[in-house]
Write a protein that holds these residues in place. Structure first.
Motif, short mmCIF file in Angstrom:
data_model
loop_
_atom_site.label_atom_id
_atom_site.label_comp_id
_atom_site.label_asym_id
_atom_site.label_seq_id
_atom_site.Cartn_x
_atom_site.Cartn_y
_atom_site.Cartn_z
N VAL A 91 0.84 -13.70 4.34
CA VAL A 91 1.30 -12.36 3.98
C VAL A 91 0.21 -11.38 4.40
CG1 VAL A 91 1.97 -10.80 2.12
CG2 VAL A 91 2.72 -13.19 2.08
N ALA A 92 0.54 -10.52 5.35
CA ALA A 92 -0.44 -9.57 5.87
C ALA A 92 -0.45 -8.26 5.08
CB ALA A 92 -0.16 -9.28 7.35
N LEU A 93 0.71 -7.83 4.62
CA LEU A 93 0.82 -6.57 3.90
C LEU A 93 1.82 -6.73 2.77
CD1 LEU A 93 0.97 -3.00 5.11
CD2 LEU A 93 2.97 -3.83 3.93
N GLU A 94 1.47 -6.18 1.61
CA GLU A 94 2.38 -6.12 0.47
C GLU A 94 2.52 -4.65 0.07
OE1 GLU A 94 1.69 -9.53 -2.60
OE2 GLU A 94 -0.26 -8.83 -1.86
N ALA A 95 3.72 -4.23 -0.21
CA ALA A 95 3.95 -2.87 -0.69
C ALA A 95 5.27 -2.81 -1.44
CB ALA A 95 3.96 -1.87 0.46
N ASN A 96 5.28 -2.07 -2.52
CA ASN A 96 6.53 -1.78 -3.20
C ASN A 96 6.94 -0.38 -2.76
OD1 ASN A 96 6.12 -4.19 -4.44
ND2 ASN A 96 6.03 -3.39 -6.50
#
Length: 153
Positions: free
Chosen positions: A141-146
Motif C-alpha cells: 500500500v503506497a498511499l492511504e486516504a479517506n
C-alpha cells in the motif's frame, strides 16, 4: 477489474458500506506528466523531475511521482469503482487520514482498492466517505486516504 458499482442516488451507496470496491485498472504516471505537474505547481524537486540524478541517487533508480499528483488522480480512479447516475453535482468535501506509505516511482503500475466507510445526508446533500488505497503490484500500500465526496441531488 470489474464494472463500477452504479447507483441512482448517492444515498443508495449506504447499502454497500464496508464492501470492497475495485480494484481499478492498473495506472502509471510517466515522466512527461510528472514534469507538467511540477511546472504547474512550481515544485521542481529533483526527486520528481531529474531522471539522471534519480538513476544515481535514489534506491529505485527512477523519479518519484509527487504525492499531490497521486491525490489529484483519486477522482478518476474512484469513478472506476462507483458512479452516481442522478447527481446534479458532486465535489470534494474533505480529505482525511492521508498517509504516504511508500513512494510510487515513475512508470510503476498502481491501482485503487477501496471501501465505503460512511454515507450521510444533510439537507439535499449526501456525503460519501471512501477509504482509498493505492496499491502496487506486490500488494504494498503506497498511499492511504479517506476521501469525502458530496453529491447534490
Amino acid at each position: 477489474m470489474g464494472e463500477p458499482l452504479r447507483v441512482k442516488q448517492a444515498s443508495d451507496l449506504g447499502q454497500f458500506l464496508h464492501q470492497p470496491l475495485g480494484p481499478t485498472a492498473w495506472r502509471q504516471v510517466g515522466q512527461d506528466t510528472i514534469n507538467a505537474f511540477a511546472a504547474l505547481t512550481n515544485d521542481p524537486q529533483w526527486i520528481h523531475v531529474d531522471p539522471s540524478r534519480a538513476a544515481h541517487e535514489l534506491s529505485g533508480r527512477r523519479t518519484i511521482v509527487p504525492g499531490q499528483l497521486l491525490l489529484a488522480l483519486l477522482p478518476s480512479l474512484i469513478r472506476e469503482t462507483y458512479l452516481v447516475a442522478q447527481a446534479q453535482s458532486g465535489w470534494l468535501a474533505a480529505l482525511r487520514y492521508v498517509r504516504f506509505r511508500h513512494a510510487i516511482e515513475c512508470d510503476t503500475p498502481f491501482q485503487l482498492c477501496g471501501r465505503l466507510l460512511d454515507v450521510s445526508q444533510r439537507g439535499s446533500t449526501t456525503f460519501v466517505e471512501m477509504q482509498c488505497e493505492l496499491v502496487l503490484p506486490d500488494q504494498t500500500v503506497a498511499l492511504e486516504a479517506n476521501r469525502v465526496d458530496a453529491f447534490r441531488s
